[in-house]
Write a protein that holds these residues in place. Structure first.
Motif, PDB file in Angstrom:
ATOM      1  N   GLY A  64       0.819  -1.208   0.000  1.00 46.56           N
ATOM      2  CA  GLY A  64       0.000   0.000   0.000  1.00 46.56           C
ATOM      3  C   GLY A  64       0.847   1.250   0.000  1.00 46.56           C
ATOM      4  N   LEU A  65       1.927   1.241   0.775  1.00 49.73           N
ATOM      5  CA  LEU A  65       2.813   2.402   0.813  1.00 49.73           C
ATOM      6  C   LEU A  65       3.564   2.573  -0.509  1.00 49.73           C
ATOM      7  CD1 LEU A  65       4.339   2.161   4.413  1.00 49.73           C
ATOM      8  CD2 LEU A  65       2.299   3.385   3.629  1.00 49.73           C
ATOM      9  N   GLN A  66       3.930   1.461  -1.130  1.00 51.38           N
ATOM     10  CA  GLN A  66       4.563   1.568  -2.448  1.00 51.38           C
ATOM     11  C   GLN A  66       3.637   2.258  -3.437  1.00 51.38           C
ATOM     12  OE1 GLN A  66       5.851  -2.805  -2.266  1.00 51.38           O
ATOM     13  NE2 GLN A  66       7.266  -1.987  -3.797  1.00 51.38           N
ATOM     14  N   TRP A  67       2.327   1.993  -3.335  1.00 54.64           N
ATOM     15  CA  TRP A  67       1.390   2.607  -4.266  1.00 54.64           C
ATOM     16  C   TRP A  67       1.120   4.074  -3.948  1.00 54.64           C
ATOM     17  CZ3 TRP A  67       0.418   1.421  -8.945  1.00 54.64           C
ATOM     18  CH2 TRP A  67       0.558   0.099  -9.367  1.00 54.64           C
ATOM     19  N   THR A 229       4.073  -2.780 -13.082  1.00 51.33           N
ATOM     20  CA  THR A 229       4.290  -2.289 -11.719  1.00 51.33           C
ATOM     21  C   THR A 229       3.473  -3.087 -10.714  1.00 51.33           C
ATOM     22  OG1 THR A 229       4.671  -0.070 -12.596  1.00 51.33           O
ATOM     23  CG2 THR A 229       4.241  -0.254 -10.237  1.00 51.33           C
ATOM     24  N   TRP A 230       2.236  -3.378 -11.051  1.00 51.88           N
ATOM     25  CA  TRP A 230       1.378  -4.163 -10.157  1.00 51.88           C
ATOM     26  C   TRP A 230       2.010  -5.537  -9.895  1.00 51.88           C
ATOM     27  CZ3 TRP A 230      -3.239  -3.244  -7.609  1.00 51.88           C
ATOM     28  CH2 TRP A 230      -3.848  -4.367  -7.040  1.00 51.88           C
ATOM     29  N   ALA A 231       2.486  -6.166 -10.940  1.00 50.98           N
ATOM     30  CA  ALA A 231       3.081  -7.498 -10.787  1.00 50.98           C
ATOM     31  C   ALA A 231       4.330  -7.459  -9.912  1.00 50.98           C
ATOM     32  CB  ALA A 231       3.412  -8.074 -12.161  1.00 50.98           C
ATOM     33  N   LEU A 232       5.199  -6.478 -10.150  1.00 49.91           N
ATOM     34  CA  LEU A 232       6.441  -6.395  -9.382  1.00 49.91           C
ATOM     35  C   LEU A 232       6.183  -6.034  -7.927  1.00 49.91           C
ATOM     36  CD1 LEU A 232       8.688  -4.566 -12.009  1.00 49.91           C
ATOM     37  CD2 LEU A 232       8.749  -6.988 -11.375  1.00 49.91           C
ATOM     38  N   ALA A 292      16.498   5.922 -11.648  1.00 46.46           N
ATOM     39  CA  ALA A 292      16.103   4.728 -10.900  1.00 46.46           C
ATOM     40  C   ALA A 292      16.908   4.658  -9.608  1.00 46.46           C
ATOM     41  CB  ALA A 292      16.329   3.474 -11.741  1.00 46.46           C
ATOM     42  N   ALA A 293      18.198   4.907  -9.711  1.00 44.44           N
ATOM     43  CA  ALA A 293      19.056   4.887  -8.527  1.00 44.44           C
ATOM     44  C   ALA A 293      18.675   5.998  -7.560  1.00 44.44           C
ATOM     45  CB  ALA A 293      20.514   5.027  -8.945  1.00 44.44           C
ATOM     46  N   LEU A 294      18.417   7.184  -8.076  1.00 48.55           N
ATOM     47  CA  LEU A 294      18.088   8.320  -7.219  1.00 48.55           C
ATOM     48  C   LEU A 294      16.771   8.087  -6.478  1.00 48.55           C
ATOM     49  CD1 LEU A 294      18.816  11.161  -6.254  1.00 48.55           C
ATOM     50  CD2 LEU A 294      17.612  12.060  -8.265  1.00 48.55           C
ATOM     51  N   SER A 295      15.744   7.642  -7.185  1.00 43.04           N
ATOM     52  CA  SER A 295      14.438   7.417  -6.556  1.00 43.04           C
ATOM     53  C   SER A 295      14.515   6.301  -5.520  1.00 43.04           C
ATOM     54  CB  SER A 295      13.398   7.056  -7.623  1.00 43.04           C
ATOM     55  OG  SER A 295      13.230   8.115  -8.540  1.00 43.04           O
ATOM     56  N   GLY A 296      15.169   5.208  -5.871  1.00 38.43           N
ATOM     57  CA  GLY A 296      15.282   4.098  -4.938  1.00 38.43           C
ATOM     58  C   GLY A 296      16.077   4.461  -3.699  1.00 38.43           C
ATOM     59  N   SER A 297      17.156   5.213  -3.872  1.00 39.38           N
ATOM     60  CA  SER A 297      17.993   5.579  -2.727  1.00 39.38           C
ATOM     61  C   SER A 297      17.260   6.513  -1.783  1.00 39.38           C
ATOM     62  CB  SER A 297      19.292   6.226  -3.215  1.00 39.38           C
ATOM     63  OG  SER A 297      19.035   7.468  -3.855  1.00 39.38           O
ATOM     64  N   LEU A 422       9.724   2.009 -11.572  1.00 42.85           N
ATOM     65  CA  LEU A 422      10.274   0.658 -11.580  1.00 42.85           C
ATOM     66  C   LEU A 422      11.180   0.416 -10.372  1.00 42.85           C
ATOM     67  CD1 LEU A 422      11.090   0.302 -15.390  1.00 42.85           C
ATOM     68  CD2 LEU A 422       9.160  -0.687 -14.137  1.00 42.85           C
ATOM     69  N   ALA A 423      11.945   1.446  -9.979  1.00 39.43           N
ATOM     70  CA  ALA A 423      12.838   1.281  -8.838  1.00 39.43           C
ATOM     71  C   ALA A 423      12.066   1.001  -7.559  1.00 39.43           C
ATOM     72  CB  ALA A 423      13.702   2.532  -8.663  1.00 39.43           C
ATOM     73  N   VAL A 424      10.985   1.769  -7.332  1.00 38.34           N
ATOM     74  CA  VAL A 424      10.188   1.577  -6.114  1.00 38.34           C
ATOM     75  C   VAL A 424       9.494   0.215  -6.132  1.00 38.34           C
ATOM     76  CG1 VAL A 424       8.199   2.455  -4.808  1.00 38.34           C
ATOM     77  CG2 VAL A 424       9.894   4.039  -5.730  1.00 38.34           C
ATOM     78  N   ALA A 425       9.139  -0.278  -7.321  1.00 35.18           N
ATOM     79  CA  ALA A 425       8.492  -1.589  -7.417  1.00 35.18           C
ATOM     80  C   ALA A 425       9.496  -2.728  -7.324  1.00 35.18           C
ATOM     81  CB  ALA A 425       7.720  -1.684  -8.736  1.00 35.18           C
ATOM     82  N   VAL A 426      10.687  -2.563  -7.926  1.00 37.38           N
ATOM     83  CA  VAL A 426      11.630  -3.675  -8.051  1.00 37.38           C
ATOM     84  C   VAL A 426      12.561  -3.804  -6.854  1.00 37.38           C
ATOM     85  CG1 VAL A 426      13.570  -4.556  -9.403  1.00 37.38           C
ATOM     86  CG2 VAL A 426      11.554  -3.658 -10.566  1.00 37.38           C
ATOM     87  N   LEU A 427      13.049  -2.684  -6.318  1.00 45.04           N
ATOM     88  CA  LEU A 427      14.050  -2.771  -5.258  1.00 45.04           C
ATOM     89  C   LEU A 427      13.578  -3.557  -4.032  1.00 45.04           C
ATOM     90  CD1 LEU A 427      16.009   0.622  -5.221  1.00 45.04           C
ATOM     91  CD2 LEU A 427      16.891  -1.667  -5.647  1.00 45.04           C
ATOM     92  N   PRO A 428      12.355  -3.336  -3.525  1.00 45.77           N
ATOM     93  CA  PRO A 428      11.922  -4.171  -2.392  1.00 45.77           C
ATOM     94  C   PRO A 428      11.932  -5.662  -2.729  1.00 45.77           C
ATOM     95  CG  PRO A 428      10.503  -2.252  -2.582  1.00 45.77           C
ATOM     96  CD  PRO A 428      11.366  -2.265  -3.811  1.00 45.77           C
ATOM     97  N   LEU A 429      11.589  -5.995  -3.974  1.00 47.43           N
ATOM     98  CA  LEU A 429      11.636  -7.394  -4.404  1.00 47.43           C
ATOM     99  C   LEU A 429      13.066  -7.917  -4.412  1.00 47.43           C
ATOM    100  CD1 LEU A 429      10.293  -9.910  -5.691  1.00 47.43           C
ATOM    101  CD2 LEU A 429      10.515  -8.777  -7.919  1.00 47.43           C
TER     102      LEU A 429
END
Length: 484
Positions: A64-67, A229-232, A292-297, A422-429
């Motif tokens: 939920g927070l990712q969304w 994004t939903w799948a990841l 991607a790196a900036l958003s994820g970090s 993609l970073a917010v969806a993939v990095l936690p995975l």
């Protein structure tokens, strides 16, 4: 006149006077674009800092927070090309104003949302209006300033945004500490100021463009990004379930259909011809890796400092203020360096410095010292981004004709937002964080350190690509212009 006798974009402007950065009208336009763009930057910062508090208040899990983050980014990335195209056709100033006003209204809806679902929906609406205002800011600078002032204006825009970006963590952290909902109300007075400053700004549009709405692109782009994004996002909790795999397949098929329709569409939203410029294509790929790196970090750093280090929202937000201060003083200077010597050298150097900054942050323990284990990495981030952002943005806009500046800005913004999505969806995975684990200090600490190494690797790849594929400085540098 061009070599083939056609009028240049400046000549096509007719009686519209191009502005100088030194005159009051130019400074007011710069302030207008900075404050409007600053709303988006500030809002993103506030959202990251507020996530643990939103989760506690609304009883949300990590998905939920990712969304809360990705709902906004999804609609923005999907529709930002529409926003840039509408600005080119209907008037960049007009569409920018629509975006500012709508963004303020959607911010109020976020602030009063009673459930995680309503907050996510309001964030999606914010993204829709952000898609109208985001490409307009840079496009207005490119179309309204004299050629010799454009890179300087873009550099000043990048650096001055450091004020808003610096205010975001501190003010947002302070407000979140009181009540996370208050932090979203700040967009209302900011929007009122921007609309007032915007009134005397010159209007610009592509007078020769033939408007035809590309409905297939408008439908397929969100389906592509939403499905993937939903799948990841769901994968860490559900695994390869029928729903998750189905969403991934739908997203991939929609992406393939999007490309095929754009190749056949007479007036595509994403014209394939614009990628004929090697610099434009290379810079957008580099943008994907860097952002991607900036958003994820930024996401993981904000959560790590609050959950694992036990810092307050204000302390966690203030931790990244040096990034903004450094960019405020240095980004414009590196924009001038890129104008004179070419973008490749500062971008490669910036990528290297940013990579080291992420690596330094990856070494922080669960109870870090700010001065010894966080601040050096943050300083390196600020220096690296100062070298990167203005040359990157200026090269994107310089690689296309001025009449396509809104489209070029829209594409580059879409790439950067998609990278963040993609970073917010993939990095936690990738780092094994799911469910309510974001409340576990040890789990968050391990996930944070792994995510920073991933971010360092992404930026390193972007730097290597810049060094290998971007044109040589001699061919891309613009001749200096003098007056008098």
């Amino acid at each position: 006149m061009t070599d083939d006798g056609q009028p240049t974009s400046d000549e096509q402007a007719g009686d519209r006077k191009l502005l100088s950065l030194s005159e009051p009208a130019g400074k007011r336009l710069l302030a207008t674009t900075v404050l409007g763009s600053g709303m988006g930057f500030l809002d993103g910062t506030v959202a990251n800092v507020a996530l643990p508090h939103i989760g506690d208040d609304l009883h949300a899990d990590l998905a939920g927070l990712q969304w809360v983050v990705n709902g906004y980014t999804l609609s923005l990335a999907s529709l930002i090309l529409v926003g840039g195209s509408l600005g080119d056709r209907l008037g960049r100033k007009r569409v920018y104003a629509w975006g500012i006003a709508g963004f303020a209204v959607a911010s109020v809806l976020v602030a009063i949302g009673p459930t995680i679902e309503t907050v996510v929906l309001a964030r999606v609406l914010q993204g829709v209006f952000a898609a109208l205002m985001t490409p307009g800011s840079l496009a207005m600078l490119q179309a309204s300033f004299r050629p010799e002032d454009r890179m300087r204006a873009i550099g000043a825009w990048t650096g001055t945004l450091g004020i808003a970006t610096a205010a975001g963590p501190v003010m947002g952290g302070w407000l979140v500490g009181i009540d996370w909902r208050i932090a979203f109300w700040i967009n209302v007075p900011l929007a009122a100021i921007v609309l007032w400053l915007l009134k005397p700004a010159p209007e610009s549009r592509d007078e020769d463009d033939v408007y035809r709405f590309d409905w297939w692109a408008v439908v397929l782009a969100p389906v592509t990004l939403a499905g993937i994004t939903w799948a990841l996002t769901a994968w860490p909790d559900t695994g390869p379930s029928a729903t998750t795999v189905g969403a991934l397949v739908v997203g991939i098929l929609a992406g393939v259909a999007f490309v095929l329709f754009e190749l056949r569409e007479p007036h595509p939203m994403l014209p394939p011809a614009i990628f004929a410029s090697r610099d434009f294509s290379v810079i957008n790929i580099v943008t994907l890796f860097v952002y991607a790196a900036l958003s994820g970090s930024m996401l993981f750093l904000a959560i790590f400092l609050q959950v694992s280090a036990g810092w307050s929202p204000l302390e966690a937000g203030a931790a990244t203020v040096p990034v903004s201060i450094i960019m405020f003083f240095l980004a414009s200077r590196f924009g001038a360096v890129a104008t004179k010597f070419g973008a490749r050298t500062p971008m490669v150097a910036g990528s290297a410095v940013l990579t080291v900054g992420f690596a330094w942050l990856a070494l922080a323990p669960d109870g870090p010292s700010y001065v010894g284990q966080i601040l050096p990495g943050v300083i390196l981030m600020g220096l690296g981004l100062s070298m990167l952002v203005a040359p990157l943005t200026g090269t994107v806009l310089a690689a296309v004709p001025d009449e396509e500046s809104g489209l070029a800005s829209g594409i580059n913004n879409a790439v950067s937002r998609t990278a963040g999505l993609l970073a917010v969806a993939v990095l936690p995975l990738l780092v094994g964080l799911s469910g309510t684990a974001y409340r576990d200090p040890a789990a968050v600490g391990d996930a944070y350190r792994a995510s920073m190494w991933w971010c360092a690797a992404l930026v390193a790849v972007g730097g290597i690509l810049t060094a290998v594929a971007l044109r040589s400085p001699a061919s891309e540098a613009q001749p200096a212009t003098t007056e008098g």
